[in-house]
Structures are given as C-alpha cells and as structure tokens.
Write a protein that holds these residues in place. Structure first.
Motif: not given
Length: 208
Positions: A31-41
């Motif tokens: 997402t536009f938020r750094q280190a979002s939960s979807s990115e980390r998964i």
C-alpha cells in the motif's frame, strides 16, 4: 547462497515436484503505507521461496506507487514500468498481495496488474504456465474471502495457476507480526510456507 531442493509435496493434477524448481519468483504488493501487512506477508512468502533456492525480487508499495496510471493507448513506458514488466516476463513464479478494500483488491495493485497487458504478445502470454501465490489482508473475514476470490479470477483470466493455498489475514482478529516485524502467528506462517512450497514445486507437465 546454496540452493536447496523444495520439500516433497503430494502429487496431483496441478503440482508435481521437480528438481528443476523455479529459479526466479517476483512479488508485488503493498500500500502507500511503508511496510504494510500485505507487503510483509508477500516478503515472507518470497523469503520461504529463497530458502528453497529461488532468486526473488519485490515490487513493494512504494514501487507500485511510482507507476503512472496504465494507458493502453500510449506505448511509452517509464523505467519503473519497464522494470516490472520485464521482471514478470522472466519470472517462473509470482506472488501478489493486496489489502481488501470494500470487498476487492486495491487500485494500486490493479494498476500494476493492468500494466502487464504489455505481455499480451509474448510467446508466454501474461501468467501462462506459471504459479501465482495470492495474499490478502483485510479488516474482516468477508473482505478476505471476496478479495481472494476476485484475485483468483484475475489470475485465471491471465492464464496463470493460483496456488491451492491462498494466504488471508484478518487484521482485526489476527496480529501476525511481533514489534520487531517478525512473523509470529504460527498458523499464518504455515500457510506462507505451504504457498512457497507450492510455487517452488509447480510444473505443468501432465501427470501419468
């Protein structure tokens, strides 16, 4: 890094273990938020693939946010667009992660997937013949289910093979990460490992 063979999986009509595991797995999501939960998964799935011998590359939320709106009428592509298209073109497996917004996947992720229309003229068109792992994080199980289903439909339309295991995280009921960012929910960790094994064990040869 020393390469390791994937752990054995049960054979079925979709997945057959091979010593020639995919060499390159591309992840995209966030997402536009750094280190979002979807990115980390997504990164966690890529890490498991790397442990099984894959070379991995990640296009995170910041990378996706740098992409202009896809314009099918305009042939010019920015360096960022070219990098994503070329990465997916050369990939043996793909992992896509998205938050669930109003029961569907995000516009940020959709714009990146729309850009892959540039693969329509390839000998291996779109996601043809490749496994695609899907990751969804959403505020509720209904949004998890509908978003995961929508993403599976997209992968089918693009001739890819969604892995049997899709990773869905309910951000209201589940807190998968420790304060230091490590994945601590064992149920989610098992799903992440299973998805990585299915990506790495995938082949399209017919089963006798």
């Amino acid at each position: 890094m020393a390469r390791k063979k994937a752990a054995p999986l049960e054979e079925n009509a979709m997945t057959v273990i091979s010593s020639a595991a995919p060499r390159r797995v591309v992840g995209l999501g966030g997402t536009f938020r750094q280190a979002s939960s979807s990115e980390r998964i997504v990164r966690a799935v890529l890490a498991e693939c790397a442990a099984l011998g894959a070379e991995t590359v990640m296009f995170d939320g910041a990378a996706l946010a740098a992409l202009p709106h896809f314009n099918p009428e305009g042939p010019d592509r920015t360096p960022e667009e070219q990098a994503l298209v070329e990465a997916v073109r050369s990939a043996d497996g793909i992992v896509i992660g998205s938050p669930g917004y109003h029961g569907g996947y995000s516009g940020l992720v959709k714009n990146a997937i729309d850009l892959l229309e540039d693969l329509r003229g390839d000998p291996r068109v779109y996601f043809d013949g490749r496994p695609v792992g899907l990751v969804v994080t959403a505020a509720g199980w209904q949004a998890c289910g509908t978003t995961l289903s929508a993403m599976r439909d997209v992968v089918h339309a693009m001739r890819g093979w969604p892995t049997p295991v899709g990773v869905a995280v309910n951000s209201v009921e589940q807190k998968p990460f420790a304060p230091d960012g490590t994945l601590t929910d064992e149920g989610i960790a098992r799903a992440v490992r299973a998805q990585a094994e299915q990506i790495m064990g995938f082949r399209t040869e017919a089963v006798a």
